[in-house]
Design a protein around this motif. Structure first.
Motif, mmCIF file in Angstrom:
data_model
loop_
_atom_site.group_PDB
_atom_site.id
_atom_site.type_symbol
_atom_site.label_atom_id
_atom_site.label_comp_id
_atom_site.label_asym_id
_atom_site.label_seq_id
_atom_site.Cartn_x
_atom_site.Cartn_y
_atom_site.Cartn_z
ATOM 1 N N LEU A 1 0.850 -1.182 0.000
ATOM 2 C CA LEU A 1 0.000 0.000 0.000
ATOM 3 C C LEU A 1 0.890 1.238 0.000
ATOM 4 N N THR A 2 0.659 2.142 -0.925
ATOM 5 C CA THR A 2 1.426 3.377 -1.008
ATOM 6 C C THR A 2 0.740 4.460 -0.193
ATOM 7 N N SER A 3 1.460 5.011 0.775
ATOM 8 C CA SER A 3 0.922 6.114 1.579
ATOM 9 C C SER A 3 1.122 7.433 0.846
ATOM 10 N N PHE A 4 2.354 7.732 0.420
ATOM 11 C CA PHE A 4 2.644 8.919 -0.383
ATOM 12 C C PHE A 4 3.912 8.643 -1.182
ATOM 13 N N ARG A 5 4.106 9.435 -2.211
ATOM 14 C CA ARG A 5 5.235 9.155 -3.124
ATOM 15 C C ARG A 5 5.864 10.460 -3.611
ATOM 16 N N GLU A 6 7.213 10.490 -3.585
ATOM 17 C CA GLU A 6 8.021 11.549 -4.199
ATOM 18 C C GLU A 6 7.652 12.949 -3.691
ATOM 19 N N VAL A 7 7.516 13.092 -2.373
ATOM 20 C CA VAL A 7 7.195 14.391 -1.780
ATOM 21 C C VAL A 7 8.490 15.166 -1.534
ATOM 22 N N SER A 8 8.507 16.436 -1.974
ATOM 23 C CA SER A 8 9.690 17.286 -1.791
ATOM 24 C C SER A 8 9.257 18.682 -1.357
ATOM 25 N N PHE A 9 9.895 19.196 -0.310
ATOM 26 C CA PHE A 9 9.678 20.584 0.116
ATOM 27 C C PHE A 9 10.796 20.958 1.075
ATOM 28 N N ALA A 10 10.850 22.237 1.435
ATOM 29 C CA ALA A 10 11.834 22.730 2.397
ATOM 30 C C ALA A 10 11.156 23.712 3.331
ATOM 31 N N ALA A 11 11.706 23.852 4.537
ATOM 32 C CA ALA A 11 11.171 24.796 5.523
ATOM 33 C C ALA A 11 12.331 25.482 6.221
ATOM 34 N N GLU A 12 12.119 26.757 6.543
ATOM 35 C CA GLU A 12 13.171 27.591 7.111
ATOM 36 C C GLU A 12 12.979 27.799 8.613
ATOM 37 N N ALA A 13 14.050 28.208 9.284
ATOM 38 C CA ALA A 13 13.973 28.571 10.696
ATOM 39 C C ALA A 13 13.015 29.740 10.877
ATOM 40 N N GLY A 14 12.248 29.714 11.965
ATOM 41 C CA GLY A 14 11.330 30.801 12.254
ATOM 42 C C GLY A 14 10.103 30.839 11.374
ATOM 43 N N SER A 15 9.757 29.716 10.743
ATOM 44 C CA SER A 15 8.578 29.667 9.876
ATOM 45 C C SER A 15 7.795 28.398 10.148
ATOM 46 N N LEU A 16 6.511 28.410 9.744
ATOM 47 C CA LEU A 16 5.677 27.214 9.843
ATOM 48 C C LEU A 16 5.142 26.874 8.467
ATOM 49 N N LEU A 17 5.449 25.670 8.029
ATOM 50 C CA LEU A 17 4.961 25.146 6.754
ATOM 51 C C LEU A 17 3.784 24.218 7.040
ATOM 52 N N ALA A 18 2.610 24.539 6.499
ATOM 53 C CA ALA A 18 1.428 23.703 6.665
ATOM 54 C C ALA A 18 1.382 22.653 5.563
ATOM 55 N N ILE A 19 1.110 21.414 5.948
ATOM 56 C CA ILE A 19 0.933 20.318 4.993
ATOM 57 C C ILE A 19 -0.556 20.051 4.870
ATOM 58 N N THR A 20 -1.092 20.170 3.663
ATOM 59 C CA THR A 20 -2.528 20.006 3.469
ATOM 60 C C THR A 20 -2.812 18.959 2.393
ATOM 61 N N GLY A 21 -4.070 18.564 2.313
ATOM 62 C CA GLY A 21 -4.506 17.555 1.358
ATOM 63 C C GLY A 21 -5.644 16.763 1.957
ATOM 64 N N PRO A 22 -6.376 16.010 1.136
ATOM 65 C CA PRO A 22 -7.537 15.263 1.631
ATOM 66 C C PRO A 22 -7.136 14.160 2.600
ATOM 67 N N SER A 23 -8.088 13.713 3.394
ATOM 68 C CA SER A 23 -7.847 12.610 4.324
ATOM 69 C C SER A 23 -7.361 11.381 3.564
ATOM 70 N N GLY A 24 -6.388 10.694 4.138
ATOM 71 C CA GLY A 24 -5.877 9.477 3.540
ATOM 72 C C GLY A 24 -4.740 9.684 2.568
ATOM 73 N N ILE A 25 -4.316 10.922 2.353
ATOM 74 C CA ILE A 25 -3.259 11.172 1.373
ATOM 75 C C ILE A 25 -1.865 10.958 1.969
ATOM 76 N N GLY A 26 -1.791 10.817 3.317
ATOM 77 C CA GLY A 26 -0.505 10.479 3.928
ATOM 78 C C GLY A 26 0.151 11.582 4.730
ATOM 79 N N LYS A 27 -0.617 12.579 5.140
ATOM 80 C CA LYS A 27 -0.025 13.718 5.856
ATOM 81 C C LYS A 27 0.601 13.292 7.191
ATOM 82 N N SER A 28 -0.145 12.539 7.983
ATOM 83 C CA SER A 28 0.391 12.097 9.275
ATOM 84 C C SER A 28 1.555 11.132 9.077
ATOM 85 N N SER A 29 1.464 10.272 8.090
ATOM 86 C CA SER A 29 2.568 9.348 7.808
ATOM 87 C C SER A 29 3.821 10.104 7.401
#
Length: 233
Positions: free
Chosen positions: A21-49
């Motif tokens: 079972l594939t939870s998510f695939r080929e996810v790429s991003f970056a986050a900087e000090a002093g910032s908050l990056l929100a991860i969004t998407g429909p339920s089951g797309i693998g955010k918590s994983s």
């Protein structure tokens, strides 16, 4: 401070003859000090994983997570050994999960005091700081010496957040941090998160609470589109 590079996670269902079972695939991003990056998407797309892979609760199937550590410079969290991961969790990386699990027969106060003691705080200073935060988020003093297993969902969540924040981590992973909180305590928790962010903490968070996301997040990564989007979109 952190770069996620083509990260993927698959689960092997051994009770289903090795079904993949594939939870998510080929996810790429970056986050900087002093910032908050929100991860969004429909339920089951693998955010918590995804957050669990960064924290190394799960071992990713492929890809890399580069984190800039204080002591060891650039560390690949996917390849780091278990001892390095434990050290980073104790000193630099915090995690607010959706469900708070702690060892039984440890009081709420002691849950907050112990991480500070490991960082070298004196017992008196650790108790004072833990008490200050417990009072700030509205946990009644009569609960401080009780076990969290007896708490309501909202009380557990407030303790969960304090446990992740109290050591002032450099990287903080937030999975639905305002869930189970009423308006007053949500506002206090968001203020604590904002204060930590202002001190230079890098944060990656999963939100279904749009108001909290719009107040706290600086950027947003949509896992369905696999791209950065405006926070308000």
């Amino acid at each position: 401070m952190i770069e996620v590079d083509r990260l993927s996670k698959e689960f092997t269902m051994h009770i289903r003859n090795g079904l993949i079972l594939t939870s998510f695939r080929e996810v790429s991003f970056a986050a900087e000090a002093g910032s908050l990056l929100a991860i969004t998407g429909p339920s089951g797309i693998g955010k918590s994983s995804l957050l669990k892979c960064i924290y190394r609760t799960y071992l990713p199937s492929s890809g890399d997570v580069y984190y800039r550590s204080v002591d060891n410079g650039l560390v690949n969290l996917v390849q780091a050994d278990e001892q390095e991961i434990i050290r980073l969790r104790e000193k630099e990386i915090g995690y607010v999960s959706q469900f708070f699990h702690v060892l039984p027969r440890i009081s709420a106060l002691q849950i907050l005091v112990e991480p500070l003691l490991r960082q070298g705080w004196t017992a008196d200073a650790a108790v004072s700081r833990a008490s200050e935060l417990l009072a700030y988020v509205g946990l009644d003093r009569e609960l401080w010496q009780l076990y969290p297993s007896t708490f309501s969902g909202g009380e557990k969540q407030r303790l969960n957040i304090l446990h992740a924040l109290i050591t002032e981590p450099r990287l903080l992973l937030l999975d639905e941090p305002t869930a189970s909180l009423d308006a007053m305590f949500k506002a206090r928790v968001m203020e604590l998160i904002e204060n930590l962010k202002e001190s230079g903490c890098c944060m990656i968070g999963v939100f279904h609470d749009r108001d909290a996301m719009q107040r706290l997040a600086d950027t947003r990564y949509d896992m369905q589109r696999m791209e950065y989007c405006a926070v308000s979109a």
